[in-house]
Design a protein around this motif. Structure first.
Motif, short mmCIF file in Angstrom:
data_model
loop_
_atom_site.label_atom_id
_atom_site.label_comp_id
_atom_site.label_asym_id
_atom_site.label_seq_id
_atom_site.Cartn_x
_atom_site.Cartn_y
_atom_site.Cartn_z
N ASP A 1 0.83 -1.21 0.00
CA ASP A 1 0.00 0.00 0.00
C ASP A 1 0.87 1.25 0.00
OD1 ASP A 1 -2.44 -1.35 -0.08
OD2 ASP A 1 -2.65 -1.38 2.10
N ALA A 2 1.95 1.21 0.78
CA ALA A 2 2.86 2.36 0.83
C ALA A 2 3.49 2.60 -0.53
CB ALA A 2 3.93 2.14 1.89
N PHE A 3 3.94 1.52 -1.20
CA PHE A 3 4.54 1.68 -2.51
C PHE A 3 3.54 2.30 -3.49
CE2 PHE A 3 5.10 0.41 -6.86
CZ PHE A 3 6.37 0.86 -7.11
N TYR A 4 2.32 1.76 -3.53
CA TYR A 4 1.31 2.28 -4.46
C TYR A 4 1.02 3.75 -4.16
CZ TYR A 4 -3.03 3.03 -6.95
OH TYR A 4 -3.99 3.56 -7.77
N ASP A 5 0.86 4.09 -2.88
CA ASP A 5 0.57 5.47 -2.51
C ASP A 5 1.70 6.41 -2.91
OD1 ASP A 5 -1.05 7.51 -1.18
OD2 ASP A 5 0.54 7.49 0.34
N THR B 1 3.35 -11.34 0.71
CA THR B 1 4.02 -10.65 -0.40
C THR B 1 3.03 -10.13 -1.43
OG1 THR B 1 4.34 -12.72 -1.60
CG2 THR B 1 6.16 -11.99 -0.23
N SER B 2 3.49 -9.12 -2.14
CA SER B 2 2.79 -8.59 -3.31
C SER B 2 3.79 -8.52 -4.44
CB SER B 2 2.23 -7.19 -3.03
OG SER B 2 1.08 -7.25 -2.23
N ILE B 3 3.29 -8.40 -5.64
CA ILE B 3 4.12 -8.26 -6.83
C ILE B 3 3.96 -6.84 -7.35
CG2 ILE B 3 4.46 -9.03 -9.21
CD1 ILE B 3 5.08 -11.22 -7.21
N VAL B 4 5.08 -6.19 -7.61
CA VAL B 4 5.07 -4.92 -8.34
C VAL B 4 5.41 -5.29 -9.78
CG1 VAL B 4 6.11 -2.66 -8.66
CG2 VAL B 4 5.72 -3.54 -6.35
N ARG B 5 4.44 -5.10 -10.66
CA ARG B 5 4.61 -5.45 -12.08
C ARG B 5 4.69 -4.17 -12.90
NH1 ARG B 5 0.38 -9.02 -12.83
NH2 ARG B 5 1.82 -10.61 -12.16
N TRP B 6 5.73 -4.07 -13.69
CA TRP B 6 5.90 -2.94 -14.60
C TRP B 6 5.75 -3.43 -16.03
CZ3 TRP B 6 6.54 2.16 -13.61
CH2 TRP B 6 6.83 2.53 -12.30
N THR C 1 3.39 1.36 -17.19
CA THR C 1 2.27 0.96 -16.35
C THR C 1 2.83 0.22 -15.14
OG1 THR C 1 0.81 0.73 -18.26
CG2 THR C 1 0.12 -0.37 -16.23
N CYS C 2 2.42 0.66 -13.97
CA CYS C 2 2.82 0.02 -12.72
C CYS C 2 1.57 -0.55 -12.06
CB CYS C 2 3.48 1.04 -11.79
SG CYS C 2 4.01 0.32 -10.22
N HIS C 3 1.65 -1.83 -11.70
CA HIS C 3 0.49 -2.54 -11.15
C HIS C 3 0.97 -3.30 -9.91
CE1 HIS C 3 -2.93 -5.63 -12.11
NE2 HIS C 3 -3.23 -4.85 -11.10
N VAL C 4 0.35 -3.04 -8.77
CA VAL C 4 0.70 -3.73 -7.53
C VAL C 4 -0.36 -4.79 -7.28
CG1 VAL C 4 1.20 -3.48 -5.07
CG2 VAL C 4 1.76 -1.61 -6.65
N LEU D 1 -3.22 0.41 -9.92
CA LEU D 1 -2.55 0.53 -11.21
C LEU D 1 -2.41 2.01 -11.58
CD1 LEU D 1 -3.06 -1.57 -14.32
CD2 LEU D 1 -3.45 0.89 -14.52
N VAL D 2 -1.23 2.39 -12.06
CA VAL D 2 -0.98 3.74 -12.55
C VAL D 2 -0.30 3.61 -13.91
CG1 VAL D 2 0.22 5.93 -12.19
CG2 VAL D 2 -0.71 4.69 -10.22
N ARG D 3 -0.81 4.38 -14.87
CA ARG D 3 -0.25 4.36 -16.23
C ARG D 3 0.18 5.79 -16.57
NH1 ARG D 3 -1.17 1.29 -21.24
NH2 ARG D 3 -1.23 2.74 -22.97
N GLN D 4 1.46 5.92 -16.99
CA GLN D 4 2.01 7.22 -17.37
C GLN D 4 2.62 7.15 -18.77
OE1 GLN D 4 4.45 9.38 -14.57
NE2 GLN D 4 3.79 8.05 -12.90
N LYS D 5 2.38 8.20 -19.53
CA LYS D 5 2.93 8.31 -20.88
C LYS D 5 4.07 9.32 -20.86
CE LYS D 5 0.39 10.80 -23.57
NZ LYS D 5 -0.65 11.31 -24.45
#
Length: 155
Positions: free
Chosen positions: A19-23, A113-118, A103-106, A83-87
């Motif tokens: 949650d901290a990473f996503y925030d 554990t969680s996966i941070v997917r780019w 695109t970053c998806h947690v 999920l956050v998508r930046q151009k």
């Protein structure tokens, strides 16, 4: 000849940091430099509000020992799916890529554990331009740096 490509990478982080990473990535990207200053030196807001589509950010970073600047526009924020998508709309990366979208998806994996997917979607300006694998390695390492900082692990 199409020079459009996609590069994907992922790294595990502790669930307590997901949650901290996503925030941080969504709403407080200027804090990335606190955990991963060897990669990101600063992130400044140029337009709009952090964490909202249409916001324009300017990133100062170091990649392969070279200082760079990247201007991005947030295209999509999906809090439910984290999920956050930046151009990319400007900066040094535009020398090599006609288009580049990050695109970053947690994603939760299990209780611990969680996966941070780019996902990088890009089109090269010409043949011979390297794949953005160094950038992928750096964003994955930054996710781990944020995880470690969240858990009080000093490097």
């Amino acid at each position: 000849m199409s020079l459009k490509r996609k590069l994907e990478g992922e790294i595990e982080i502790r669930e307590g940091a997901s949650d901290a990473f996503y925030d941080i990535y969504k709403s407080k990207p200027h804090l990335v430099s606190h955990a991963s200053s060897h990669f990101v030196q600063s992130c400044d807001l140029h337009h709009g509000d952090f964490g909202t589509p249409g916001a324009i950010l300017s990133w100062n970073y170091t990649l392969d020992g070279k200082a760079g600047v990247c201007k991005t526009e947030i295209e999509k924020v999906d809090d439910e799916n984290r999920l956050v998508r930046q151009k990319v709309i400007g900066g040094d990366l535009m020398d090599d890529y006609k288009s580049l979208v990050f695109t970053c998806h947690v994603v939760p994996k299990d209780k611990e554990t969680s996966i941070v997917r780019w996902i990088f979607e890009y089109e090269k300006v010409r043949p011979g331009v390297p794949e953005p694998s160094a950038m992928m390695d750096s964003v994955l390492a930054a996710a781990k740096d944020i995880d470690d900082r969240h858990h009080g692990i000093k490097k």
